[in-house]
Design an enzyme around this catalytic site. Structure first.
Site, PDB file in Angstrom:
ATOM      1  N   LYS A 190      -5.392 -15.737  14.275  1.00 31.87           N
ATOM      2  CA  LYS A 190      -5.273 -14.447  14.664  1.00 31.87           C
ATOM      3  C   LYS A 190      -6.558 -13.563  13.530  1.00 31.87           C
ATOM      4  O   LYS A 190      -5.943 -13.533  12.338  1.00 31.87           O
ATOM      5  CB  LYS A 190      -3.866 -13.770  14.447  1.00 31.87           C
ATOM      6  CG  LYS A 190      -4.064 -12.289  14.002  1.00 31.87           C
ATOM      7  CD  LYS A 190      -4.334 -11.415  15.310  1.00 31.87           C
ATOM      8  CE  LYS A 190      -4.245  -9.802  14.630  1.00 31.87           C
ATOM      9  NZ  LYS A 190      -5.356  -9.246  14.035  1.00 31.87           N
ATOM     10  N   GLY A 243      -4.397 -11.848   3.309  1.00 32.28           N
ATOM     11  CA  GLY A 243      -4.612 -10.392   3.353  1.00 32.28           C
ATOM     12  C   GLY A 243      -3.949  -9.697   2.057  1.00 32.28           C
ATOM     13  O   GLY A 243      -3.741 -10.206   1.208  1.00 32.28           O
ATOM     14  N   GLU A 265      -1.807 -16.040   0.613  1.00 29.02           N
ATOM     15  CA  GLU A 265      -2.990 -15.614  -0.090  1.00 29.02           C
ATOM     16  C   GLU A 265      -3.248 -14.240  -0.170  1.00 29.02           C
ATOM     17  O   GLU A 265      -3.665 -13.673   0.891  1.00 29.02           O
ATOM     18  CB  GLU A 265      -4.221 -16.424   0.371  1.00 29.02           C
ATOM     19  CG  GLU A 265      -3.739 -18.060   0.794  1.00 29.02           C
ATOM     20  CD  GLU A 265      -3.389 -19.021  -0.064  1.00 29.02           C
ATOM     21  OE1 GLU A 265      -3.766 -18.807  -1.251  1.00 29.02           O
ATOM     22  OE2 GLU A 265      -2.671 -19.845   0.497  1.00 29.02           O
ATOM     23  N   CYS A 299     -11.280 -11.084  -2.982  1.00 27.51           N
ATOM     24  CA  CYS A 299     -10.141 -10.882  -3.592  1.00 27.51           C
ATOM     25  C   CYS A 299      -9.966 -11.277  -4.855  1.00 27.51           C
ATOM     26  O   CYS A 299      -9.266 -10.641  -5.884  1.00 27.51           O
ATOM     27  CB  CYS A 299      -9.043 -11.829  -2.650  1.00 27.51           C
ATOM     28  SG  CYS A 299      -9.677 -13.307  -2.540  1.00 27.51           S
ATOM     29  N   GLU A 398      -5.773  -2.830  -6.757  1.00 27.07           N
ATOM     30  CA  GLU A 398      -6.937  -3.360  -6.244  1.00 27.07           C
ATOM     31  C   GLU A 398      -7.667  -2.378  -5.197  1.00 27.07           C
ATOM     32  O   GLU A 398      -6.950  -1.714  -4.504  1.00 27.07           O
ATOM     33  CB  GLU A 398      -6.414  -4.484  -5.212  1.00 27.07           C
ATOM     34  CG  GLU A 398      -7.497  -5.275  -4.593  1.00 27.07           C
ATOM     35  CD  GLU A 398      -7.108  -6.268  -3.567  1.00 27.07           C
ATOM     36  OE1 GLU A 398      -6.045  -6.172  -2.686  1.00 27.07           O
ATOM     37  OE2 GLU A 398      -7.620  -7.483  -3.899  1.00 27.07           O
TER      38      GLU A 398
HETATM   39  P1  NAD Z   1      -4.449  -6.857   5.803  1.00 33.33           P
HETATM   40  O1  NAD Z   1      -3.343  -7.261   5.215  1.00 33.33           O
HETATM   41  O2  NAD Z   1      -4.636  -5.367   6.168  1.00 33.33           O
HETATM   42  O3  NAD Z   1      -4.737  -7.475   6.941  1.00 33.33           O
HETATM   43  C1  NAD Z   1      -4.978  -9.043   7.059  1.00 33.33           C
HETATM   44  C2  NAD Z   1      -4.838  -9.511   8.630  1.00 33.33           C
HETATM   45  O4  NAD Z   1      -3.216  -9.331   8.785  1.00 33.33           O
HETATM   46  C3  NAD Z   1      -5.399  -9.105   9.635  1.00 33.33           C
HETATM   47  O5  NAD Z   1      -5.597 -10.086  10.600  1.00 33.33           O
HETATM   48  C4  NAD Z   1      -4.598  -7.843  10.028  1.00 33.33           C
HETATM   49  O6  NAD Z   1      -4.744  -7.603  11.725  1.00 33.33           O
HETATM   50  C5  NAD Z   1      -3.192  -8.598  10.088  1.00 33.33           C
HETATM   51  N1  NAD Z   1      -1.809  -7.441   9.991  1.00 33.33           N
HETATM   52  C6  NAD Z   1      -1.932  -6.355   9.808  1.00 33.33           C
HETATM   53  N2  NAD Z   1      -0.625  -5.617  10.079  1.00 33.33           N
HETATM   54  C7  NAD Z   1       0.020  -6.969  10.322  1.00 33.33           C
HETATM   55  C8  NAD Z   1       1.376  -7.205  10.548  1.00 33.33           C
HETATM   56  N3  NAD Z   1       2.397  -5.978  10.432  1.00 33.33           N
HETATM   57  N4  NAD Z   1       2.000  -8.265  10.951  1.00 33.33           N
HETATM   58  C9  NAD Z   1       1.214  -9.259  10.783  1.00 33.33           C
HETATM   59  N5  NAD Z   1      -0.179  -9.332  10.658  1.00 33.33           N
HETATM   60  C10 NAD Z   1      -0.713  -8.105  10.327  1.00 33.33           C
HETATM   61  O7  NAD Z   1      -5.805  -7.313   4.820  1.00 33.33           O
HETATM   62  P2  NAD Z   1      -7.164  -6.882   4.914  1.00 33.33           P
HETATM   63  O8  NAD Z   1      -7.494  -5.386   4.554  1.00 33.33           O
HETATM   64  O9  NAD Z   1      -7.836  -7.433   6.012  1.00 33.33           O
HETATM   65  O10 NAD Z   1      -8.002  -7.750   3.735  1.00 33.33           O
HETATM   66  C11 NAD Z   1      -7.995  -7.423   2.428  1.00 33.33           C
HETATM   67  C12 NAD Z   1      -6.798  -8.021   1.433  1.00 33.33           C
HETATM   68  O11 NAD Z   1      -7.072  -9.601   1.721  1.00 33.33           O
HETATM   69  C13 NAD Z   1      -6.954  -7.820  -0.009  1.00 33.33           C
HETATM   70  O12 NAD Z   1      -6.068  -7.417  -0.561  1.00 33.33           O
HETATM   71  C14 NAD Z   1      -7.748  -9.115  -0.502  1.00 33.33           C
HETATM   72  O13 NAD Z   1      -7.419  -9.329  -1.803  1.00 33.33           O
HETATM   73  C15 NAD Z   1      -6.959 -10.026   0.577  1.00 33.33           C
HETATM   74  N6  NAD Z   1      -7.721 -11.305   0.379  1.00 33.33           N
HETATM   75  C16 NAD Z   1      -6.948 -12.408  -0.252  1.00 33.33           C
HETATM   76  C17 NAD Z   1      -7.590 -13.508  -0.298  1.00 33.33           C
HETATM   77  C18 NAD Z   1      -7.171 -14.827  -0.926  1.00 33.33           C
HETATM   78  O14 NAD Z   1      -7.671 -16.093  -0.748  1.00 33.33           O
HETATM   79  N7  NAD Z   1      -6.116 -14.754  -1.801  1.00 33.33           N
HETATM   80  C19 NAD Z   1      -8.943 -13.881   0.363  1.00 33.33           C
HETATM   81  C20 NAD Z   1      -9.479 -12.668   1.022  1.00 33.33           C
HETATM   82  C21 NAD Z   1      -8.783 -11.766   1.164  1.00 33.33           C
END
Ligand code: NAD
Length: 496
Positions: A190, A243, A265, A299, A398
């Site tokens: 997804k 995320g 992650e 991240c 962040e």
């Molecule tokens: P997000 O958490 O908003 O979204 C991530 C994913 O989750 C998307 O596909 C989104 O559609 C989905 N999502 C949203 N609401 C959901 C729900 N209720 N249930 C299930 N899935 C849902 O994150 P973002 O804004 O896309 O990305 C930024 C974040 O990701 C930052 O906090 C960043 O640090 C983190 N990140 C971490 C890593 C790592 O390896 N640790 C890598 C990249 C990004």
């Protein structure tokens, strides 16, 4: 899309985009949303719509999972050699299509094109790495237990689900699914709703490369519906979420209720500790490079720069001079060094943090506003450097944009305490010519990753993951990650 961006598009990318709206891809076929609902995806560099993707309902997500589970027996029972050769063909196909995938990614995620090419190559390298590793895994491993004949038997789990963010859409898919596929699992991906195009391209390419139907599935749609349905599905055998911590908690709760193993992650608030023996110009260059890389939407970025008091003035001066020279521009313009942030909401979030930080007393040493790029009305921001107390909101939370926060320290102990004074624990770096001090500080910083005289460094084989609010479940990219994708059965026969 603006004329300048369009003129640079490869004919294959134009042909791909002309197929919008894009259904999901499940069981080797297009998998449309029966409601006809779509989500628009835009070029962050121009703000213009480039395509629409189908918005699947929860029932459709459940159906996709069942199709991935149905493909599992055939895929998992292939010999290692057959599975490896299929996956290596996929790696070759992705490598061959790198310019196309990279351009789709640059346009969809606002990523500088050369960096997007690096992401695609990273996917290829990661897939090849895990295929090579899986070839050597002993599926039956003898256990020495006096009085018993015993062994561990490893086999894949079944349909594994993956939810990805928008910052590294294609690279993170490679980190996530490669160990799962190499071990013999099927996958449901997804992608984030802002950046689903490269995932759809991958699923179609996988079919062309001979990956059996139902092994790699892509489900598209909104997080709150499609994402939530996937994390609440009871048929998935494992979940991996990358995320924000906020959504990670929801995904973790859903998996906890269903007793599905989950890897999370999450975000970070990394620090860089700069001692007074460094080459100031070179270190400033590298840290400015790190915070402006993909507009700070990384991240593990170094967002808190802790600089020894004796070099603070000179270091700050050099950083400001370098930040002011960064060429902000459209991701497909080869002269651009930093592109936009992913969407207008993200830009408001970053600018909001700058305002809140300043209102809590931080001083803005440079940047700190929207950036204008001639000919484009994208989500551009000037890279910014704030200074002041580390209690400031901009130093604690962040931001996920091109904003660094600089502060001074005097002693090694003080620096370590400052680094560790955070809820996060993803990645930090230490900068010094003194090797022993570097090793000591690197081991004392509480996080999944410590880098020495570098930041944002990844290598297949070196575990990457977070602790505390930055992640649970073991991380990615290492031999241990591959083992996560085998469930093991202990088999025991008493000998008398
Ligand atoms: P997000 O958490 O908003 O979204 C991530 C994913 O989750 C998307 O596909 C989104 O559609 C989905 N999502 C949203 N609401 C959901 C729900 N209720 N249930 C299930 N899935 C849902 O994150 P973002 O804004 O896309 O990305 C930024 C974040 O990701 C930052 O906090 C960043 O640090 C983190 N990140 C971490 C890593 C790592 O390896 N640790 C890598 C990249 C990004």
């Amino acid at each position: 899309m603006s004329v300048a961006a369009t003129t640079r598009l490869l004919p294959e990318v134009e042909a791909f985009l002309s197929q919008s709206p894009f259904p999901s891809f499940v069981g080797g076929k297009n998998f449309p949303a029966s409601s006809g609902k779509t989500v628009a995806t835009t070029d962050p560099g121009s703000g213009e719509k480039i395509a629409e993707i189908h918005d699947l309902s929860p029932a459709e997500i459940d159906r996709a999972v069942s199709m991935a589970e149905a493909a599992f027996p055939a895929w998992s029972s292939l010999s290692k050699a057959d599975r490896s050769s299929i996956l290596l063909r996929l790696a070759d196909a992705v490598e061959k299509h790198k310019p196309i995938i990279a351009q789709i990614e640059a346009l969809d995620a606002g990523k500088i094109e050369a960096q997007a090419q690096g992401d695609v190559q990273n996917f290829v390298d990661t897939l090849r790495y895990f295929v090579g590793l899986a070839d050597k895994v002993e599926l039956r491993e003898k256990i020495n237990a006096p009085g018993f004949e015993a062994w561990k038997y490893r086999q894949p789990w079944g349909a594994c689900a993956f939810i990805f963010p928008w910052n590294f859409p294609f690279l993170l898919i490679g980190w996530g699914i490669s160990p799962a596929l190499a071990a013999g699992n099927t996958v449901i991906i997804k992608p984030a709703e802002d950046t689903s195009l490269s995932a759809i391209y991958l699923a179609r390419l996988a079919k062309e490369a001979g990956v059996p139907d139902g092994v790699i599935n892509v489900v598209t749609g909104r997080g709150a519906t499609a994402g939530a349905a996937l994390s609440n599905n009871r048929e998935i055998k494992r979940m991996s979420f990358t995320g924000s911590p906020e959504v990670g908690q929801m995904v973790g709760e859903a998996c906890g209720r269903n007793l599905v193993p989950v890897k999370l992650e999450l975000g970070g608030k990394g620090a860089a500790v700069v001692f007074d023996d460094v080459d100031v110009a070179e270190t400033a260059e590298k840290l400015v490079g790190a915070i402006t890389f993909h507009s700070g939407q990384v991240c593990c970025d170094a967002t808190r720069w802790l600089v020894h008091r004796d070099i603070y003035e000179e270091f700050t001066k050099q950083c400001v001079a370098k930040m002011e020279k960064i060429r902000v521009g459209h991701p497909l313009d080869p002269n651009s060094e930093m592109g936009p942030v992913v969407n207008p909401n993200q830009r408001s979030r970053v600018l909001g943090y700058l305002d809140k930080g300043k209102s809590e007393g931080a001083k803005c040493l440079c940047g700190g506003g929207a950036a204008e790029v001639e000919g484009y009305s994208g989500n551009y921001i000037q890279p910014a450097l704030l200074s002041g107390s580390l209690d400031n909101v901009a130093a604690r939370e962040e931001i996920f944009g091109p904003v660094a926060y600089i502060a001074t320290f005097e002693t090694e102990e003080e620096a370590i305490e400052m680094v560790n004074n955070t809820e996060y624990g993803l990645a930090n770096s230490v900068w010094t010519k003194d090797e022993e001090r570097a090793n000591r500080v690197a081991e004392a910083m509480v996080a999944g990753n410590s880098w020495i005289n570098a930041h944002n460094v990844f290598a297949q084989g070196v575990p990457y993951g977070g602790v505390n609010k930055s992640g649970v479940g073991g991380g990615v990219l290492s031999p241990e990650t591959l083992m996560d994708y085998y469930r093991s059965t202990s088999v025991v026969r008493p000998l008398n």
